[in-house]
Design an enzyme around this catalytic site. Structure first.
Site, PDB file in Angstrom:
ATOM      1  CB  SER A  10     -25.962  11.711 -19.250  1.00 17.17           C
ATOM      2  OG  SER A  10     -25.193  10.993 -18.185  1.00 17.17           O
ATOM      3  CG  HIS A  35     -22.600  12.800 -21.953  1.00 19.88           C
ATOM      4  ND1 HIS A  35     -21.634  13.666 -22.458  1.00 19.88           N
ATOM      5  CD2 HIS A  35     -22.505  13.109 -20.553  1.00 19.88           C
ATOM      6  CE1 HIS A  35     -21.100  14.241 -21.444  1.00 19.88           C
ATOM      7  NE2 HIS A  35     -21.690  13.620 -20.564  1.00 19.88           N
ATOM      8  CG  ASP A  37     -21.579  11.697 -17.235  1.00 20.79           C
ATOM      9  OD1 ASP A  37     -20.851  12.521 -17.692  1.00 20.79           O
ATOM     10  OD2 ASP A  37     -22.682  11.780 -17.392  1.00 20.79           O
ATOM     11  CG  MET A  39     -18.388  11.101 -12.385  1.00 19.57           C
ATOM     12  SD  MET A  39     -19.691  11.420 -11.311  1.00 19.57           S
ATOM     13  CE  MET A  39     -20.686  12.137 -12.679  1.00 19.57           C
ATOM     14  CG  HIS A  69     -17.882  14.670 -18.997  1.00 19.71           C
ATOM     15  ND1 HIS A  69     -19.134  14.939 -18.439  1.00 19.71           N
ATOM     16  CD2 HIS A  69     -16.771  15.290 -18.509  1.00 19.71           C
ATOM     17  CE1 HIS A  69     -18.766  16.007 -17.658  1.00 19.71           C
ATOM     18  NE2 HIS A  69     -17.374  16.326 -17.858  1.00 19.71           N
ATOM     19  CG  MET A  71     -16.584  15.004 -14.667  1.00 23.73           C
ATOM     20  SD  MET A  71     -18.089  14.611 -14.470  1.00 23.73           S
ATOM     21  CE  MET A  71     -18.671  13.247 -15.524  1.00 23.73           C
ATOM     22  CG  MET A 140     -19.075  21.104 -16.905  1.00 25.07           C
ATOM     23  SD  MET A 140     -19.856  19.431 -17.496  1.00 25.07           S
ATOM     24  CE  MET A 140     -20.907  18.867 -16.053  1.00 25.07           C
ATOM     25  CG  ASP A 178     -23.170  17.131 -19.084  1.00 25.52           C
ATOM     26  OD1 ASP A 178     -24.211  16.806 -18.403  1.00 25.52           O
ATOM     27  OD2 ASP A 178     -21.732  16.490 -18.983  1.00 25.52           O
TER      28      ASP A 178
END
Ligand code: DX5
Ligand code: ZN
Length: 229
Positions: A10, A35, A37, A39, A69, A71, A140, A178
């Site tokens: 990540s 990966h 992320d 957000m 991913h 979020m 998660m 994750d």
């Protein structure tokens, strides 16, 4: 038969000031997937990176799959942008989309591989109707928003449940985990049926400016644990 396991560092825990080089180094050290992320300071209480950074990594020359991913809430508006930016997988949290089936279809129509992400306490019920439309289920094992948190052990039971669902239906769906994964627990996670392992702080926390091959040791440690599965 040896199973195919994939390691997905990540980049949340990478040095963002030299992200391209960080990604090159973990891939050269043997990582399989990046990966990524995303957000939004709304769905989760943190703010990270978007499609421009994904595109920059592609332009930098990254050819490994990019596992985006999301979020974020809402989800749909940003999906075509990530597809254009070169995402391979796009995973989202079902509670962040008003219309889960539509979002899965949108990711597929954009040419990417869809996945659903379940927070530790989120039930798996939507999988009953969606599993055969997915390329990935992401569990998660921490509450989303930050790297470096402690692995929540009850998620192992969830992993066993999802693995059974995938196998019972004879599907080719990746099961990814994750949060809080490292050399100390990756083996028991693999034994619960997980095949794709996100590791942020465990990988990038091994950085040493003086050693250009600093990620080789930690990736090798993860692989040698997986070899025991
Ligand atoms: C957390 C992110 C994770 C995070 C994992 O919301 O989705 O991908 O980077 O970090 P570690 O491996 O440090 O728990
Ligand atoms: Zn993540």
């Amino acid at each position: 038969m040896s199973k195919t396991f994939r390691i997905a560092p990540s980049i949340l825990s990478a040095n963002f000031a030299r992200l391209g080089e960080e990604v090159d180094n973990v891939l050269a050290a043997g990582a399989d997937i990046v990966h990524f992320d995303v957000m939004d300071n709304h769905y989760v209480p943190n703010l990270t990176i978007g499609p421009l950074v994904c595109e920059a990594l592609k332009k930098h020359g990254v050819t490994a799959p990019i596992d985006v991913h999301l979020m974020v809430k809402p989800v749909d508006r940003i999906i075509p942008d990530f597809a254009k930016a070169g995402a391979t997988y796009i995973t989202f949290h079902p509670e962040a989309s008003e219309h889960v089936d539509r979002t899965i279809a949108l990711i597929r129509e954009c040419g990417c591989k869809p996945g659903l992400v379940f927070n530790p306490a989120t039930p798996l019920d939507v999988l009953e109707y969606t599993l055969d439309k997915l390329d990935m289920v992401l569990l998660m094992s921490v509450n989303p928003g930050f790297g470096g948190q402690k692995f929540i052990p009850y998620v192992l039971d969830k992993a066993r449940t999802v693995r059974q669902m995938i196998d019972a239906r004879g599907l080719d769906v990746s099961l990814e985990i994750d949060g809080g994964v490292g050399p100390g627990n990756i083996l028991e996670v693999a034994k619960a049926g997980v095949d794709t392992f996100v590791a942020g702080s465990a990988v990038f926390g091994a950085a040493k400016a003086s050693d250009p091959h600093h990620y080789d040791t930690v990736i090798a440690a993860l692989r040698s644990e997986l070899a025991k599965a």
